[in-house]
Scaffold this motif. Structure first.
Motif, PDB file in Angstrom:
ATOM      1  N   GLU A  18       6.307  -4.890  -4.771  1.00 16.66           N
ATOM      2  CA  GLU A  18       5.244  -5.146  -4.139  1.00 16.66           C
ATOM      3  C   GLU A  18       4.482  -4.322  -3.204  1.00 16.66           C
ATOM      4  O   GLU A  18       3.022  -3.343  -3.024  1.00 16.66           O
ATOM      5  N   PHE A  19       5.204  -3.462  -3.560  1.00 17.18           N
ATOM      6  CA  PHE A  19       5.154  -1.204  -3.016  1.00 17.18           C
ATOM      7  C   PHE A  19       4.211  -0.826  -4.269  1.00 17.18           C
ATOM      8  O   PHE A  19       3.627   0.086  -4.191  1.00 17.18           O
TER       9      PHE A  19
ATOM     10  N   ILE B 223       0.281  -2.269  -3.001  1.00 20.56           N
ATOM     11  CA  ILE B 223      -0.742  -1.342  -2.834  1.00 20.56           C
ATOM     12  C   ILE B 223      -1.522  -1.181  -3.441  1.00 20.56           C
ATOM     13  O   ILE B 223      -1.462  -0.121  -4.069  1.00 20.56           O
ATOM     14  N   ASN B 224      -2.748  -1.156  -2.707  1.00 18.93           N
ATOM     15  CA  ASN B 224      -4.041  -0.301  -2.566  1.00 18.93           C
ATOM     16  C   ASN B 224      -4.105   1.000  -1.601  1.00 18.93           C
ATOM     17  O   ASN B 224      -4.149   0.430  -0.558  1.00 18.93           O
ATOM     18  N   CYS B 225      -3.983   1.720  -2.328  1.00 20.12           N
ATOM     19  CA  CYS B 225      -3.678   3.435  -1.745  1.00 20.12           C
ATOM     20  C   CYS B 225      -5.147   3.852  -1.448  1.00 20.12           C
ATOM     21  O   CYS B 225      -5.974   4.780  -1.107  1.00 20.12           O
TER      22      CYS B 225
ATOM     23  N   SER C  67      -1.452  -4.424   3.395  1.00 20.60           N
ATOM     24  CA  SER C  67      -0.041  -5.031   2.519  1.00 20.60           C
ATOM     25  C   SER C  67       0.932  -4.265   3.045  1.00 20.60           C
ATOM     26  O   SER C  67       2.496  -5.096   2.231  1.00 20.60           O
ATOM     27  N   ILE C  68       1.401  -3.068   3.329  1.00 14.73           N
ATOM     28  CA  ILE C  68       2.715  -3.211   4.019  1.00 14.73           C
ATOM     29  C   ILE C  68       3.189  -4.385   5.375  1.00 14.73           C
ATOM     30  O   ILE C  68       4.583  -4.404   5.641  1.00 14.73           O
TER      31      ILE C  68
ATOM     32  N   TYR D  50      -6.425  -0.995   4.001  1.00 13.30           N
ATOM     33  CA  TYR D  50      -6.154  -1.919   2.805  1.00 13.30           C
ATOM     34  C   TYR D  50      -3.997  -1.596   2.574  1.00 13.30           C
ATOM     35  O   TYR D  50      -4.025  -2.841   2.105  1.00 13.30           O
ATOM     36  N   MET D  51      -4.020  -0.406   2.902  1.00  7.92           N
ATOM     37  CA  MET D  51      -2.472  -0.027   2.835  1.00  7.92           C
ATOM     38  C   MET D  51      -1.588  -0.663   3.902  1.00  7.92           C
ATOM     39  O   MET D  51      -0.666  -1.069   3.920  1.00  7.92           O
TER      40      MET D  51
ATOM     41  N   LEU E 235       5.088   6.702   0.078  1.00  8.85           N
ATOM     42  CA  LEU E 235       4.192   6.324  -0.519  1.00  8.85           C
ATOM     43  C   LEU E 235       3.475   8.223   0.020  1.00  8.85           C
ATOM     44  O   LEU E 235       2.799   8.232   0.462  1.00  8.85           O
TER      45      LEU E 235
END
Length: 159
Positions: free
Chosen positions: A63-64, A67-69, A78-79, A74-75, A113
């Motif tokens: 899942e990490f 993550i869309n960074c 996801s987080i 978006y982060m 991250l």
């Protein structure tokens, strides 16, 4: 329809036969994904907590990585989703050490991250709230475990 109290349900379940209990459990598993996940944990993974934690950590790694960074928006989404999964997995286990381990792992990955979460107020606050939560949960554990987990927590708060 009003749900009955748990004590009343327990009395009723004690009067059921083994086959009736089996049918009730299977029927319960069909209706909600969470029910099925809890039954899976209780039947297959509850006897080996370390293996359960390792499998969750593998899932968290995946899942990490997804993550869309591209943006902090978006982060954050996801987080928060990952944190929601951790809370669910911890609830299944009902073990404080499992929850502390998962939250520590979550914070370690969060800190690593890129782009840095510390440049965003919401993510920074989320990170620090988790550290506070971890500290409170550590205080309820055995002394030896407290020492080990506090060392990990100090490593997260330093730098």
């Amino acid at each position: 329809m009003k749900a009955e109290r748990l004590s009343h349900i327990k009395k009723e379940l004690q009067q059921c036969s083994k086959d009736e209990l089996l049918q009730l459990c299977l029927r319960l598993g069909r209706f909600k994904k969470e029910n099925k996940e809890l039954l899976t944990y209780l039947l297959f993974e509850a006897h080996n907590e370390d293996q359960y934690v390792a499998s969750i950590i593998e899932t968290l790694d995946e899942e990490f990585q997804t993550i869309n960074c591209d943006s902090y928006f978006y982060m954050k989404k996801s987080i928060r989703k990952i944190l929601r999964h951790i809370k669910t997995y911890s609830r299944y286990s009902n073990s404080k050490t499992t929850e502390v381990e998962l939250l520590l792992y979550f914070c370690q990955n969060l800190k690593a991250l890129t782009p840095s979460i510390f440049k965003n107020t919401a993510l920074n606050n989320l990170y620090h709230r988790q550290l506070i939560t971890i500290k409170k949960k550590i205080e309820t554990l055995h002394e030896d475990l407290q020492h080990d987990y506090l060392l990990e927590l100090e490593a997260l708060t330093a730098a």
